[in-house]
Write a protein that holds these residues in place. Structure first.
Motif, short mmCIF file in Angstrom:
data_model
loop_
_atom_site.label_atom_id
_atom_site.label_comp_id
_atom_site.label_asym_id
_atom_site.label_seq_id
_atom_site.Cartn_x
_atom_site.Cartn_y
_atom_site.Cartn_z
N UNK A 55 -0.67 -5.72 -19.06
CA UNK A 55 0.36 -6.51 -17.42
C UNK A 55 -0.26 -5.01 -16.78
N UNK A 56 0.16 -3.34 -16.88
CA UNK A 56 -0.07 -2.23 -15.72
C UNK A 56 -1.81 -3.02 -15.49
N UNK A 57 -2.42 -2.56 -16.97
CA UNK A 57 -3.92 -2.19 -16.74
C UNK A 57 -4.33 -3.49 -15.60
N UNK A 58 -4.25 -4.91 -16.08
CA UNK A 58 -4.26 -6.28 -14.91
C UNK A 58 -4.01 -6.48 -13.66
N UNK A 59 -3.19 -6.08 -13.65
CA UNK A 59 -2.39 -6.87 -12.36
C UNK A 59 -2.62 -4.99 -11.60
N UNK A 60 -2.42 -3.61 -11.77
CA UNK A 60 -2.59 -2.68 -10.69
C UNK A 60 -3.67 -2.24 -10.90
N UNK A 61 -4.34 -2.67 -11.33
CA UNK A 61 -5.88 -2.25 -11.47
C UNK A 61 -6.27 -2.47 -10.33
N UNK A 62 -7.01 -0.78 -10.17
CA UNK A 62 -7.49 -0.51 -8.37
C UNK A 62 -8.61 -1.20 -8.35
N UNK A 63 -8.48 -2.03 -7.19
CA UNK A 63 -9.76 -2.44 -7.05
C UNK A 63 -11.03 -1.98 -5.92
N UNK A 64 -11.77 -2.02 -6.21
CA UNK A 64 -13.17 -1.51 -5.06
C UNK A 64 -12.75 -0.93 -3.78
N UNK A 65 -13.20 0.35 -3.33
CA UNK A 65 -12.54 0.11 -1.88
C UNK A 65 -11.26 0.68 -1.41
N UNK A 66 -10.10 0.17 -2.80
CA UNK A 66 -8.62 0.24 -2.06
C UNK A 66 -8.76 1.80 -2.40
N UNK A 67 -8.11 2.26 -1.47
CA UNK A 67 -7.28 3.57 -1.49
C UNK A 67 -6.09 4.14 -1.10
N UNK A 68 -5.02 2.85 -1.33
CA UNK A 68 -3.63 3.16 -0.82
C UNK A 68 -3.09 3.45 -2.83
N UNK A 69 -1.87 4.39 -2.56
CA UNK A 69 -1.59 4.68 -3.58
C UNK A 69 -0.44 4.53 -4.15
N UNK A 70 0.04 3.85 -5.08
CA UNK A 70 0.83 2.85 -5.50
C UNK A 70 2.04 3.53 -5.30
N UNK A 71 2.84 2.40 -5.36
CA UNK A 71 5.19 3.10 -5.10
C UNK A 71 5.18 3.86 -6.07
N UNK A 72 5.64 4.49 -5.97
CA UNK A 72 5.73 6.09 -6.83
C UNK A 72 7.15 5.36 -7.23
N UNK A 73 7.70 5.58 -8.42
CA UNK A 73 8.76 5.36 -9.30
C UNK A 73 9.57 6.44 -9.98
N UNK A 74 8.89 7.62 -9.92
CA UNK A 74 9.44 8.78 -10.11
C UNK A 74 11.03 9.19 -10.35
N UNK A 75 12.44 9.63 -10.55
CA UNK A 75 13.69 9.08 -10.18
C UNK A 75 13.98 8.35 -10.16
N UNK A 76 13.99 7.22 -10.91
CA UNK A 76 14.25 5.75 -10.45
C UNK A 76 15.72 6.28 -11.83
N UNK A 77 16.84 5.73 -11.42
CA UNK A 77 17.84 5.54 -12.26
C UNK A 77 18.36 4.69 -12.72
N UNK A 78 17.23 3.62 -12.24
CA UNK A 78 17.57 1.74 -12.97
C UNK A 78 16.66 2.62 -14.60
N UNK A 79 15.03 2.91 -14.20
CA UNK A 79 14.40 2.98 -14.93
C UNK A 79 14.99 3.86 -15.72
N UNK A 80 15.45 4.57 -15.89
CA UNK A 80 15.91 5.73 -16.48
C UNK A 80 16.78 5.26 -17.82
#
Length: 358
Positions: A66-91
């Motif tokens: 899912x990560x490879x297919x859905x969140x693959x960086x497209x050509x010319x896309x320079x945006x930085x994905x949303x960072x989830x570091x420190x997420x209490x829910x995920x931890x």
């Protein structure tokens, strides 16, 4: 490029074959075809652990894809994905889920461990002071096995005889180095030590024993010397009535009588050269320290010679002539090097006639 692809294809084929063949096995030897309560419990735990591991692998692979297919960086896309570091829910999620999986595996494992270690029943006695359970003392040696039935006062070697559909309790020890007692189809391994006694029980399912021809294979599962892999024994699983008859025959076995003139000569040779180490009576009462070699009281009924050779006179003669060739490092090597061919023939005739049951 083609050469690399061919190598990968070959590797894939070998890997698939290894996976498929790992499930193959005979009913008398395979841990994947359990033949008793202990083996079935351990098999169920193995399946549970495998299912949990496969589930984890599948979930990780799905998330990865899912990560490879859905969140693959497209050509010319320079945006930085949303960072989830420190997420209490995920931890919390990736901490709680492994704990739950460990509990699912740990609770039945710990429960089964205590159940399979419960040997209190082997000490229970009836009103007459007789032990209710069947107890067998197993003693491992380089490279053979001795089986003593203390309540029945009989001893045999190499072929363990047990009843089906009842718990059989074992006291296991060793006389020289550490060994490991293992009947793959009946249950897991247990060490035999020189400085103590380990206790456990097994049960042999009557239907599974019938499917296996009434014969299971036992192994030494601890590296004990050059013939470790050849330290085999056989387990004859009999219905209760047949086992009771076998015990009575062993208890009432008299002095073995030669069946021919050649066997008579063999008995005389045996008495002079072999009797100091071997015994030919199931009621052999020598102390443990004097049991230097297998008890041969029912040698003619065994399924193997020295645990590994076909049971016939030719293989027996080969064994007597040169045991080192078949079991390197065994203590019989060099003992009978001065025997003449006619003496070996006589010994073989006598030994093959040692039977308690016809």
């Amino acid at each position: 490029m083609k050469a690399r692809l061919s190598k990968w294809r070959l590797f894939s084929i070998v890997a698939m074959l290894a996976l498929v063949l790992s499930g193959c096995g005979e009913p008398f030897l395979s841990t994947l075809q359990p033949a008793g309560e202990v083996a079935q419990t351990q098999y169920d735990l193995m399946i549970l652990a495998t299912l949990i591991m496969v589930l984890v692998i599948i979930v990780v692979m799905v998330v990865y894809m899912v990560a490879i297919v859905r969140f693959r960086r497209k050509k010319g896309d320079t945006k930085i994905p949303k960072q989830v570091e420190g997420s209490h829910t995920l931890e919390i999620v990736w901490t709680v889920i492994p704990i739950i999986l460990l509990l699912i595996l740990a609770v039945p494992t710990v429960t089964a461990t205590f159940q399979l270690a419960d040997t209190k029943a082997m000490d229970k006695k009836d009103a007459d002071g007789n032990r209710e359970a069947l107890v067998i003392n197993v003693r491992a040696n380089l490279y053979w096995w001795e089986f003593e039935y203390p309540d029945e006062k009989i001893i045999t070697s190499q072929d363990l005889v047990v009843p089906t559909d009842q718990k059989v309790y074992f006291n296991v020890t060793a006389s020289d180095v550490k060994h490991s007692f293992w009947i793959p189809a009946a249950g897991g391994k247990i060490d035999t030590n020189v400085d103590g006694v380990n206790k456990f029980f097994l049960e042999f399912d009557g239907k599974k024993a019938k499917d296996a021809g009434g014969l299971f294979y036992g192994k030494c599962a601890e590296l004990c010397g050059p013939s470790h892999a050849l330290m085999d024994f056989k387990v004859k699983a009999l219905p209760k009535e047949e086992f009771t008859a076998w015990v009575e025959d062993m208890k009432n076995a008299g002095e073995p009588k030669p069946t021919s003139d050649l066997a008579q000569q063999g008995q005389e040779i045996f008495s002079k050269k072999c009797l100091s180490c071997h015994a030919v009576s199931p009621q052999d009462g020598r102390p443990e320290s004097a049991r230097l070699a297998p008890n041969l009281s029912n040698f003619g009924e065994r399924s193997r010679i020295a645990g590994v050779l076909d049971h016939n006179e030719e293989e027996l003669k080969n064994w007597i002539s040169d045991p080192e060739q078949y079991k390197p490092g065994n203590k019989m090597t060099g003992t009978y090097g001065n025997l003449q061919e006619d003496e070996i023939d006589a010994l073989a005739e006598y030994l093959m006639g040692l039977k308690v049951q016809d």
